[in-house]
Each structure stands twice: as structure tokens, then as C-alpha cells.
Design an enzyme around this catalytic site. Structure first.
Site, PDB file in Angstrom:
ATOM      1  N   ASN A  88       0.778 -55.359  12.646  1.00 33.53           N
ATOM      2  CA  ASN A  88      -0.350 -54.433  12.592  1.00 33.53           C
ATOM      3  C   ASN A  88      -0.081 -53.197  13.433  1.00 33.53           C
ATOM      4  O   ASN A  88       0.599 -53.266  14.462  1.00 33.53           O
ATOM      5  CB  ASN A  88      -1.635 -55.120  13.090  1.00 33.53           C
ATOM      6  CG  ASN A  88      -1.992 -56.324  12.242  1.00 33.53           C
ATOM      7  OD1 ASN A  88      -1.554 -56.437  11.099  1.00 33.53           O
ATOM      8  ND2 ASN A  88      -2.748 -57.257  12.808  1.00 33.53           N
ATOM      9  N   ASP A  90      -2.739 -51.362  14.396  1.00 38.43           N
ATOM     10  CA  ASP A  90      -3.925 -51.111  15.219  1.00 38.43           C
ATOM     11  C   ASP A  90      -3.615 -51.543  16.646  1.00 38.43           C
ATOM     12  O   ASP A  90      -2.589 -52.172  16.906  1.00 38.43           O
ATOM     13  CB  ASP A  90      -5.140 -51.880  14.643  1.00 38.43           C
ATOM     14  CG  ASP A  90      -4.953 -53.390  14.662  1.00 38.43           C
ATOM     15  OD1 ASP A  90      -5.086 -54.028  13.597  1.00 38.43           O
ATOM     16  OD2 ASP A  90      -4.677 -53.953  15.751  1.00 38.43           O
ATOM     17  N   HIS A 105       5.838 -52.627  13.427  1.00 37.30           N
ATOM     18  CA  HIS A 105       5.649 -51.602  12.380  1.00 37.30           C
ATOM     19  C   HIS A 105       5.111 -50.307  12.945  1.00 37.30           C
ATOM     20  O   HIS A 105       4.610 -49.462  12.194  1.00 37.30           O
ATOM     21  CB  HIS A 105       4.717 -52.135  11.288  1.00 37.30           C
ATOM     22  CG  HIS A 105       5.377 -53.168  10.432  1.00 37.30           C
ATOM     23  ND1 HIS A 105       4.663 -53.992   9.586  1.00 37.30           N
ATOM     24  CD2 HIS A 105       6.676 -53.547  10.301  1.00 37.30           C
ATOM     25  CE1 HIS A 105       5.495 -54.815   8.955  1.00 37.30           C
ATOM     26  NE2 HIS A 105       6.723 -54.555   9.384  1.00 37.30           N
ATOM     27  N   CYS A 116      13.099 -34.513  16.837  1.00 40.83           N
ATOM     28  CA  CYS A 116      13.740 -34.828  18.128  1.00 40.83           C
ATOM     29  C   CYS A 116      13.435 -36.240  18.614  1.00 40.83           C
ATOM     30  O   CYS A 116      13.951 -36.669  19.644  1.00 40.83           O
ATOM     31  CB  CYS A 116      13.306 -33.800  19.181  1.00 40.83           C
ATOM     32  SG  CYS A 116      11.619 -34.026  19.766  1.00 40.83           S
ATOM     33  N   THR A 172      -1.266 -63.315   7.738  1.00 39.70           N
ATOM     34  CA  THR A 172      -0.245 -62.549   7.022  1.00 39.70           C
ATOM     35  C   THR A 172       0.117 -63.257   5.715  1.00 39.70           C
ATOM     36  O   THR A 172       0.199 -64.473   5.647  1.00 39.70           O
ATOM     37  CB  THR A 172       1.012 -62.304   7.886  1.00 39.70           C
ATOM     38  OG1 THR A 172       1.970 -61.539   7.130  1.00 39.70           O
ATOM     39  CG2 THR A 172       1.641 -63.599   8.369  1.00 39.70           C
ATOM     40  N   LEU A 198      -6.332 -67.270   6.053  1.00 41.82           N
ATOM     41  CA  LEU A 198      -7.519 -67.531   5.225  1.00 41.82           C
ATOM     42  C   LEU A 198      -7.140 -68.315   3.981  1.00 41.82           C
ATOM     43  O   LEU A 198      -7.821 -69.257   3.572  1.00 41.82           O
ATOM     44  CB  LEU A 198      -8.158 -66.183   4.837  1.00 41.82           C
ATOM     45  CG  LEU A 198      -9.511 -66.260   4.114  1.00 41.82           C
ATOM     46  CD1 LEU A 198     -10.564 -66.893   5.021  1.00 41.82           C
ATOM     47  CD2 LEU A 198      -9.972 -64.866   3.672  1.00 41.82           C
ATOM     48  N   ALA A 215      -9.955 -66.129  10.721  1.00 41.25           N
ATOM     49  CA  ALA A 215      -9.265 -66.124  12.018  1.00 41.25           C
ATOM     50  C   ALA A 215     -10.235 -66.249  13.188  1.00 41.25           C
ATOM     51  O   ALA A 215      -9.925 -66.918  14.184  1.00 41.25           O
ATOM     52  CB  ALA A 215      -8.449 -64.839  12.154  1.00 41.25           C
TER      53      ALA A 215
END
Ligand code: APR
Length: 228
Positions: A88, A90, A105, A116, A172, A198, A215
Site C-alpha cells: 500500500n 497510504d 510500492h 535527479c 491482498t 476477505l 480485516a
């Protein structure tokens, strides 16, 4: 114990942040080729910045949920024994208090200069003409790893996987590599593997154990059993 926890978009779903491949997910609303590839960015940088500006705004107004907080509680109870590897972008794990977090990621809240390599805190709204604070060239991009680019910190992640005694994947779909292969890596190293999701994922058969549910319910329950 050396626990590696891999998280995906599903852990942030109950914080109001969209997943990618569920019904109505981000990839049903946007063409990932246009907004999550270097080619897409080269073709239309403004479209890509607008996509991440919207996600950055959602992230800033979202809050960590009980699953993020449970992982932070687990790390505090087991100092140095828990590493969160998240797909994630976030910042909800760190905002919940997790300290050992690898963002493979990239991060919505960071900007990167494509010329640069300078990295700095992303402003709320980014635009293609924004000059890099270091080299002043208008080459700023979100510090996100796009499809076709190498994820960050892979050496460190693989080292953690080969030394793990326990591996847990949360939220995931197991469809994007290299993260989708981490359970296999950990299992090969002898780790006990648990999937908390889930729905069943593409890699569910790799795990020794699986628990299905939201979750915010199953992650705190798992942490409670672990900590006794
Ligand atoms: N609780 C637990 N799991 C959930 C919840 C929830 N409330 N809601 C959804 N899930 C699960 C879904 O069952 C699904 O398996 O989260 C998973 C989300 O899958 P994806 O949308 O594919 O997200 P993710 O696996 O993180 O995608 C991996 O793909 O697009 C790239 O870079 C992007 O990091 C992302 C990567």
C-alpha cells in the site's frame, strides 16, 4: 519469533480507501496503463498527477482502522520481531504506530524527481510543471512504483523472508508479483504461513492456515490469540 506481515489494499478498505480488483475497485474506474505505468505518465503527466492527487486527498482524510492498530500493538509487544511489508502507498500503518514498515510500492505522501532522484514530502496537489526543489527541473512525479518498475527495498524484503519463522498476508489478492510470491519464499524458508483475507486469493493454497473475514475483525482477533 521473526514475523513478516505482508499487507495489501484490503487492510485499508475499511478505512474508506478503495482496493484495486474488488467490485468497483480502482482498476474498474481507471485504466491502469494510463495512470500506473511510466508510459502513461510520459503520455499524460497531468492525468497521472490528478489520479494520485485524488488518492492523496482520500488518504489524508482517512484514518487507520482496527487492523492497522492491531499490527502496531503486536509490534510494540514483540520489539524487533515484527516487520510489516506493505504494497500500500497510504501511510496508515505508520499513522497507527507501526515503526518497522517497508513500503515496497512507494508512498502517496512522497514526491520524486524523475531527473535527479530527489525525494521530498509531496504537496497535497502536484502538477507536471512543479519544479524539483533540488534541481529545479519540471520533472516531478509521485514516488509510486508503477507497473514495469522495480519495487523498493527488495533485498531487505527477501532477507526478512528467508529468516522469517512466521509469515502473514493480510488483504491482498496475490495477483501482483513479486509480492504474490512472498508466501512461497517464506514457506520455503520454513515459516508458518497464515492468510487473513476477505475472500480466498490466488495464492491461498500456499498458506498453511487461512482465515476469511473483514480485516478489522479477524486481524485484532488473531493478534489477541498471539499475545494471549
Ligand atoms: N478485509 C480484508 N480483506 C479485504 C477487505 C477487508 N475489508 N476488502 C477487500 N479485501 C481483500 C480482497 O478480498 C482482495 O483479496 O483485499 C484484496 C484486495 O486485492 P487487490 O485490490 O488486488 O489489492 P492488492 O492485492 O493490494 O493489489 C496489489 O496491485 O495494482 C497493484 O500496486 C497495486 O499494490 C497494489 C497491487
Amino acid at each position: 519469533m521473526r514475523l513478516v506481515v505482508l499487507t495489501g489494499a484490503g487492510i485499508s478498505a475499511e478505512s474508506g480507501l478503495g482496493t484495486f480488483r474488488d467490485e468497483g475497485g480502482l482498476w474498474s474506474q481507471y485504466d491502469l496503463e494510463e495512470v500506473a505505468t511510466p508510459e502513461g505518465f510520459a503520455r499524460n503527466p497531468r492525468l497521472v498527477h490528478d489520479f494520485y492527487n485524488a488518492r492523496r486527498e482520500n488518504c489524508a482524510s482517512a484514518a487507520p482502522n482496527a487492523a492497522h492498530h492491531a499490527l502496531a500493538r503486536l509490534e510494540a509487544a514483540l520489539p524487533g520481531q515484527v516487520m510489516v511489508v506493505t504494497q500500500n502507498v497510504d501511510d496508515l500503518h505508520t499513522r497507527a504506530g507501526s515503526e518497522r514498515v517497508i513500503q515496497m510500492h512507494g508512498a502517496l505522501m512522497r514526491a520524486l524527481c524523475a531527473e535527479c532522484g530527489h525525494v521530498w514530502p509531496a504537496p497535497a496537489v502536484m502538477a507536471p510543471e512543479d519544479p524539483c526543489p533540488a534541481c529545479a527541473r519540471p520533472a516531478t512525479r509521485p514516488d509510486i512504483v508503477w507497473f514495469g518498475e522495480m519495487p523498493y527495498h527488495m533485498d531487505e524484503i527477501l532477507q526478512e523472508l528467508t529468516r522469517a519463522t512466521h509469515f502473514v498476508a493480510i488483504g491482498t489478492s496475490g495477483q501482483v508479483y513479486p509480492a504474490a510470491g512472498f508466501a512461497q519464499e517464506a514457506r520455503r524458508a520454513g515459516a508458518e504461513c497464515l492468510e487473513l483475507n476477505l475472500d480466498p486469493s490466488d495464492v491461498s493454497p500456499v498458506f498453511h492456515h487461512r482465515q476469511f473475514g473483514p480485516a478489522t475483525r479477524i486481524v485484532p482477533a488473531w493478534v489477541d490469540t498471539l499475545l494471549g
